[in-house]
Design a protein around this motif. Structure first.
Motif, PDB file in Angstrom:
ATOM      1  N   GLY A 167      97.616  -9.620  -1.615  1.00 40.35           N
ATOM      2  CA  GLY A 167      97.474  -8.383  -1.255  1.00 40.35           C
ATOM      3  C   GLY A 167      96.837  -8.235   0.207  1.00 40.35           C
ATOM      4  O   GLY A 167      97.008  -7.152   1.015  1.00 40.35           O
ATOM      5  N   THR A 168      95.794  -9.103   0.523  1.00 42.08           N
ATOM      6  CA  THR A 168      95.320  -8.875   1.589  1.00 42.08           C
ATOM      7  C   THR A 168      95.864  -9.291   2.971  1.00 42.08           C
ATOM      8  O   THR A 168      96.158  -8.537   3.885  1.00 42.08           O
ATOM      9  CB  THR A 168      93.877  -9.932   1.645  1.00 42.08           C
ATOM     10  OG1 THR A 168      93.196  -9.868   0.396  1.00 42.08           O
ATOM     11  CG2 THR A 168      93.020  -9.805   2.782  1.00 42.08           C
ATOM     12  N   ASP A 169      96.945 -10.303   2.757  1.00 41.46           N
ATOM     13  CA  ASP A 169      97.901 -10.711   3.743  1.00 41.46           C
ATOM     14  C   ASP A 169      98.806  -9.361   3.793  1.00 41.46           C
ATOM     15  O   ASP A 169      99.359  -8.995   5.115  1.00 41.46           O
ATOM     16  CB  ASP A 169      98.682 -11.830   3.508  1.00 41.46           C
ATOM     17  CG  ASP A 169      98.130 -13.085   3.666  1.00 41.46           C
ATOM     18  OD1 ASP A 169      96.695 -13.125   4.143  1.00 41.46           O
ATOM     19  OD2 ASP A 169      98.432 -14.133   3.232  1.00 41.46           O
TER      20      ASP A 169
ATOM     21  N   VAL B 210      86.442  -5.730  -0.427  1.00 39.88           N
ATOM     22  CA  VAL B 210      85.995  -6.183   0.830  1.00 39.88           C
ATOM     23  C   VAL B 210      87.249  -6.643   1.651  1.00 39.88           C
ATOM     24  O   VAL B 210      87.277  -6.971   2.838  1.00 39.88           O
ATOM     25  CB  VAL B 210      84.785  -7.298   0.814  1.00 39.88           C
ATOM     26  CG1 VAL B 210      85.478  -8.764   0.539  1.00 39.88           C
ATOM     27  CG2 VAL B 210      84.305  -7.562   2.267  1.00 39.88           C
ATOM     28  N   ALA B 211      88.372  -7.149   0.882  1.00 42.16           N
ATOM     29  CA  ALA B 211      89.754  -7.585   1.149  1.00 42.16           C
ATOM     30  C   ALA B 211      90.294  -6.440   2.403  1.00 42.16           C
ATOM     31  O   ALA B 211      90.866  -6.972   3.079  1.00 42.16           O
ATOM     32  CB  ALA B 211      90.677  -7.587   0.036  1.00 42.16           C
ATOM     33  N   THR B 212      89.986  -5.290   2.027  1.00 42.07           N
ATOM     34  CA  THR B 212      90.697  -4.025   2.855  1.00 42.07           C
ATOM     35  C   THR B 212      90.076  -4.466   4.349  1.00 42.07           C
ATOM     36  O   THR B 212      90.758  -4.223   5.211  1.00 42.07           O
ATOM     37  CB  THR B 212      90.293  -2.666   2.162  1.00 42.07           C
ATOM     38  OG1 THR B 212      90.551  -2.596   0.820  1.00 42.07           O
ATOM     39  CG2 THR B 212      90.959  -1.689   2.886  1.00 42.07           C
ATOM     40  N   VAL B 213      88.663  -4.494   4.339  1.00 40.92           N
ATOM     41  CA  VAL B 213      88.029  -4.472   5.720  1.00 40.92           C
ATOM     42  C   VAL B 213      88.467  -5.694   6.274  1.00 40.92           C
ATOM     43  O   VAL B 213      88.520  -6.105   7.587  1.00 40.92           O
ATOM     44  CB  VAL B 213      86.396  -4.297   5.632  1.00 40.92           C
ATOM     45  CG1 VAL B 213      85.929  -4.445   6.819  1.00 40.92           C
ATOM     46  CG2 VAL B 213      86.436  -2.847   4.867  1.00 40.92           C
TER      47      VAL B 213
ATOM     48  N   HIS C   4      93.677   3.401  -2.932  1.00 36.84           N
ATOM     49  CA  HIS C   4      93.909   4.073  -4.472  1.00 36.84           C
ATOM     50  C   HIS C   4      93.063   3.200  -5.241  1.00 36.84           C
ATOM     51  O   HIS C   4      93.624   2.608  -6.124  1.00 36.84           O
ATOM     52  CB  HIS C   4      95.583   4.183  -4.689  1.00 36.84           C
ATOM     53  CG  HIS C   4      96.187   4.613  -3.610  1.00 36.84           C
ATOM     54  ND1 HIS C   4      96.049   5.744  -3.002  1.00 36.84           N
ATOM     55  CD2 HIS C   4      97.190   4.250  -2.975  1.00 36.84           C
ATOM     56  CE1 HIS C   4      96.750   6.031  -2.180  1.00 36.84           C
ATOM     57  NE2 HIS C   4      97.644   5.187  -1.980  1.00 36.84           N
ATOM     58  N   LEU C   5      91.672   3.464  -5.192  1.00 38.22           N
ATOM     59  CA  LEU C   5      91.010   2.654  -6.007  1.00 38.22           C
ATOM     60  C   LEU C   5      90.791   3.033  -7.518  1.00 38.22           C
ATOM     61  O   LEU C   5      90.850   4.077  -8.151  1.00 38.22           O
ATOM     62  CB  LEU C   5      89.329   2.684  -5.265  1.00 38.22           C
ATOM     63  CG  LEU C   5      88.481   1.618  -5.845  1.00 38.22           C
ATOM     64  CD1 LEU C   5      88.581   0.379  -4.987  1.00 38.22           C
ATOM     65  CD2 LEU C   5      86.939   1.754  -5.458  1.00 38.22           C
ATOM     66  N   TYR C   6      90.855   1.773  -8.105  1.00 36.98           N
ATOM     67  CA  TYR C   6      90.786   1.717  -9.770  1.00 36.98           C
ATOM     68  C   TYR C   6      91.998   2.487 -10.291  1.00 36.98           C
ATOM     69  O   TYR C   6      92.223   2.538 -11.461  1.00 36.98           O
ATOM     70  CB  TYR C   6      89.632   2.902 -10.316  1.00 36.98           C
ATOM     71  CG  TYR C   6      88.071   2.497  -9.704  1.00 36.98           C
ATOM     72  CD1 TYR C   6      87.786   1.088  -9.470  1.00 36.98           C
ATOM     73  CD2 TYR C   6      87.256   3.408  -9.252  1.00 36.98           C
ATOM     74  CE1 TYR C   6      86.501   0.772  -9.043  1.00 36.98           C
ATOM     75  CE2 TYR C   6      86.112   3.176  -8.795  1.00 36.98           C
ATOM     76  CZ  TYR C   6      85.696   2.030  -8.791  1.00 36.98           C
ATOM     77  OH  TYR C   6      84.303   1.511  -8.327  1.00 36.98           O
TER      78      TYR C   6
ATOM     79  N   GLU D  42      98.619   2.201   3.181  1.00 37.03           N
ATOM     80  CA  GLU D  42      98.128   2.674   1.993  1.00 37.03           C
ATOM     81  C   GLU D  42      97.697   1.175   1.343  1.00 37.03           C
ATOM     82  O   GLU D  42      98.338   0.192   1.322  1.00 37.03           O
ATOM     83  CB  GLU D  42      99.074   3.219   0.840  1.00 37.03           C
ATOM     84  CG  GLU D  42      99.440   4.718   1.137  1.00 37.03           C
ATOM     85  CD  GLU D  42     100.510   5.067   0.288  1.00 37.03           C
ATOM     86  OE1 GLU D  42     100.409   5.276  -0.882  1.00 37.03           O
ATOM     87  OE2 GLU D  42     101.464   4.954   0.686  1.00 37.03           O
ATOM     88  N   ASP D  43      96.644   1.088   0.946  1.00 35.98           N
ATOM     89  CA  ASP D  43      96.208  -0.012   0.301  1.00 35.98           C
ATOM     90  C   ASP D  43      96.245   0.426  -1.461  1.00 35.98           C
ATOM     91  O   ASP D  43      95.567   0.929  -2.070  1.00 35.98           O
ATOM     92  CB  ASP D  43      94.461  -0.468   0.401  1.00 35.98           C
ATOM     93  CG  ASP D  43      94.115  -1.519  -0.315  1.00 35.98           C
ATOM     94  OD1 ASP D  43      94.721  -2.142  -1.279  1.00 35.98           O
ATOM     95  OD2 ASP D  43      93.178  -2.203  -0.111  1.00 35.98           O
ATOM     96  N   ALA D  44      97.227  -0.080  -2.010  1.00 36.75           N
ATOM     97  CA  ALA D  44      97.936   0.421  -3.242  1.00 36.75           C
ATOM     98  C   ALA D  44      97.563  -0.892  -4.298  1.00 36.75           C
ATOM     99  O   ALA D  44      98.239  -1.124  -5.227  1.00 36.75           O
ATOM    100  CB  ALA D  44      99.138   0.511  -3.394  1.00 36.75           C
ATOM    101  N   ALA D  45      96.563  -1.840  -3.873  1.00 35.53           N
ATOM    102  CA  ALA D  45      96.328  -3.094  -4.513  1.00 35.53           C
ATOM    103  C   ALA D  45      96.093  -2.720  -6.032  1.00 35.53           C
ATOM    104  O   ALA D  45      96.148  -3.621  -6.876  1.00 35.53           O
ATOM    105  CB  ALA D  45      95.386  -3.831  -3.972  1.00 35.53           C
ATOM    106  N   GLN D  46      95.306  -1.719  -6.458  1.00 34.30           N
ATOM    107  CA  GLN D  46      94.925  -1.511  -7.726  1.00 34.30           C
ATOM    108  C   GLN D  46      95.937  -0.276  -8.520  1.00 34.30           C
ATOM    109  O   GLN D  46      95.452   0.219  -9.374  1.00 34.30           O
ATOM    110  CB  GLN D  46      93.454  -0.885  -7.608  1.00 34.30           C
ATOM    111  CG  GLN D  46      92.654  -1.926  -7.210  1.00 34.30           C
ATOM    112  CD  GLN D  46      91.194  -1.696  -7.408  1.00 34.30           C
ATOM    113  OE1 GLN D  46      90.699  -0.885  -7.949  1.00 34.30           O
ATOM    114  NE2 GLN D  46      90.149  -2.691  -6.797  1.00 34.30           N
TER     115      GLN D  46
HETATM  116  C1  PLP Z   1      92.822  -7.226  -4.965  1.00 27.92           C
HETATM  117  C2  PLP Z   1      92.552  -6.054  -3.833  1.00 27.92           C
HETATM  118  C3  PLP Z   1      92.947  -6.526  -2.641  1.00 27.92           C
HETATM  119  C4  PLP Z   1      93.325  -7.947  -1.904  1.00 27.92           C
HETATM  120  O1  PLP Z   1      94.548  -8.476  -2.915  1.00 27.92           O
HETATM  121  P1  PLP Z   1      94.583 -10.095  -3.054  1.00 27.92           P
HETATM  122  O2  PLP Z   1      95.831 -10.389  -3.513  1.00 27.92           O
HETATM  123  O3  PLP Z   1      93.403 -10.255  -3.864  1.00 27.92           O
HETATM  124  O4  PLP Z   1      94.547 -10.637  -1.451  1.00 27.92           O
HETATM  125  C5  PLP Z   1      92.847  -5.464  -1.531  1.00 27.92           C
HETATM  126  N1  PLP Z   1      92.529  -4.186  -1.866  1.00 27.92           N
HETATM  127  C6  PLP Z   1      92.089  -3.782  -2.934  1.00 27.92           C
HETATM  128  C7  PLP Z   1      91.732  -2.488  -3.139  1.00 27.92           C
HETATM  129  C8  PLP Z   1      92.159  -4.801  -4.155  1.00 27.92           C
HETATM  130  O5  PLP Z   1      91.591  -4.529  -5.325  1.00 27.92           O
END
Ligand code: PLP
Length: 369
Positions: free
Chosen positions: A58-60, A85-88, A132-134, A156-160
């Protein structure tokens, strides 16, 4: 008490996952290929995006999305300080300068007023990355209006938040691009690192596909500078199996959340869901003063909890005194980090386990009166 985790999710689909992995092993094709393309098609269909591009994590995915949307070294990119911290880190990996914005107290996501102040102080930004935290979407209608006014791209950071809706519309379809993490504990979790970028513009999708593999349009010849961040076909095959259960798993997470909502004592603050939004509860996050005392009490009773995250990014040693932020400061981010606690959350978390956690929280509040 059993606290389910990624191993239980695997066990619930063991036969299909084992067969999917065996299919890739037997195919002899171990980089990109049909399995990755099929997952990309199926994930784009799930989200309702124009295209999807599998990446290493997700960071990449954020780096690839930022670069595909035209963010260049030296550009500014606004995001929240209350995030992984991945977002930053991703913004800096793309060579850009992070601008850290405060959050709204109720949803713990980006505060549009703080976003405006931060952009005014910095003279605008090439891109805005709401998180989109939590599993609760950021206020996308308001953020899109700010982005339009300042001429910024939205990524969008939609990781969660796989499957969440903001104002009735899926996350991953608001911005020009979005990144989803498939880290094993995320709502759609692989059996290792994995991620996927969605795009709402075919041209951005084409660029993202170039960036993830050295900028190659034709093999061995780079059209543009790129990186190596390909989705592994074994993970793609696993994710195709897991995608079949994602909507049902999100519904189970909502049931767990509804039980917590009903059983927790009034003294702790429950998560808020904005009207017309759909939360997918990657985490169930309560807030209380004396959070550390409650976490200690639950630990003694055998209940695992977590603090995501203990410090906002602007207070991490790596970023403090260095990264620009809202000129009024980030008081809400600091207060939320001091008071939040993540309770056990998993689609397979039993009714009785939820009741037990709530009862232990109630014991703690009674003892303190
Ligand atoms: C997990 C996460 C990431 C990073 O994803 P990775 O797959 O671990 O690199 C980025 N942003 C948010 C909000 C996350 O929860």
């Amino acid at each position: 008490m059993n606290w389910p985790g990624p191993r239980d999710s695997y066990a619930a689909q063991r036969n299909d996952i084992d067969a999917a992995i065996a299919r890739v092993l037997e195919s002899g094709w171990y980089i990109l290929g049909d399995e990755v393309s099929a997952f990309e098609r199926e994930f784009a269909q799930f989200v309702g995006s124009v295209d999807a591009i599998g990446v290493g994590n997700g960071t990449d995915g954020l780096v690839v999305a930022l670069r595909a949307c035209g963010v260049r070294p030296g550009d500014s990119v606004a995001t929240v300080s209350h995030t992984a911290v991945a977002t930053v880190a991703a913004i800096e990996m793309a060579g850009a300068r992070p601008l850290l914005v405060d959050i709204d107290e109720t949803t713990m996501t980006m505060d549009p007023a703080s976003l405006r102040r931060t952009l005014d102080a910095a003279g605008g930004a090439q891109a805005i990355v709401p998180v989109h935290l939590y599993g609760h979407p950021a206020p996308m209608p308001e953020i899109m209006a700010v982005a339009e006014a300042y001429g910024s791209s939205v990524i969008e950071d939609a990781a969660q938040a796989h499957g969440a809706l903001a104002a009735g519309r899926p996350v991953g379809t608001w911005g020009r691009a979005a990144s989803f993490s498939c880290y094993p504990t995320k709502n759609l979790g692989a059996l290792g690192d994995a991620g996927v970028v969605t795009v709402m513009d075919a041209q951005v999708g084409e660029l993202a596909r170039l960036v993830r593999q050295y900028g190659w349009r034709e093999r061995y010849i780079s059209d543009i500078p790129g990186v190596n961040s390909r989705l592994d076909p074994i993970q793609a095959a696993v994710l195709r199996v897991k995608l079949g259960r994602l909507a049902a798993d999100n519904a189970l997470r909502r049931q767990v959340a509804a039980r917590y909502d009903a059983l927790l004592p009034a003294a702790v603050q429950r998560p808020t869901v904005r009207d017309g939004f759909e939360h997918v509860y990657h985490q169930y996050v309560i807030r209380t003063d004396d959070r550390d005392d409650l976490a200690g009490h639950l630990r003694k009773e055998g209940v695992p909890t977590a603090v995501l995250y203990p410090e906002p990014v602007h207070r991490h040693p790596a970023y403090r005194d260095r990264v620009a932020s809202d000129p009024n400061g980030l008081p809400v981010s600091e207060e939320v980090c001091r008071t939040l606690l993540c309770l056990p959350m998993h689609p397979l978390l039993a009714r009785e386990a939820v009741a037990k956690v709530a009862a232990h929280v109630a014991d703690w509040t009674r003892k303190r009166q």
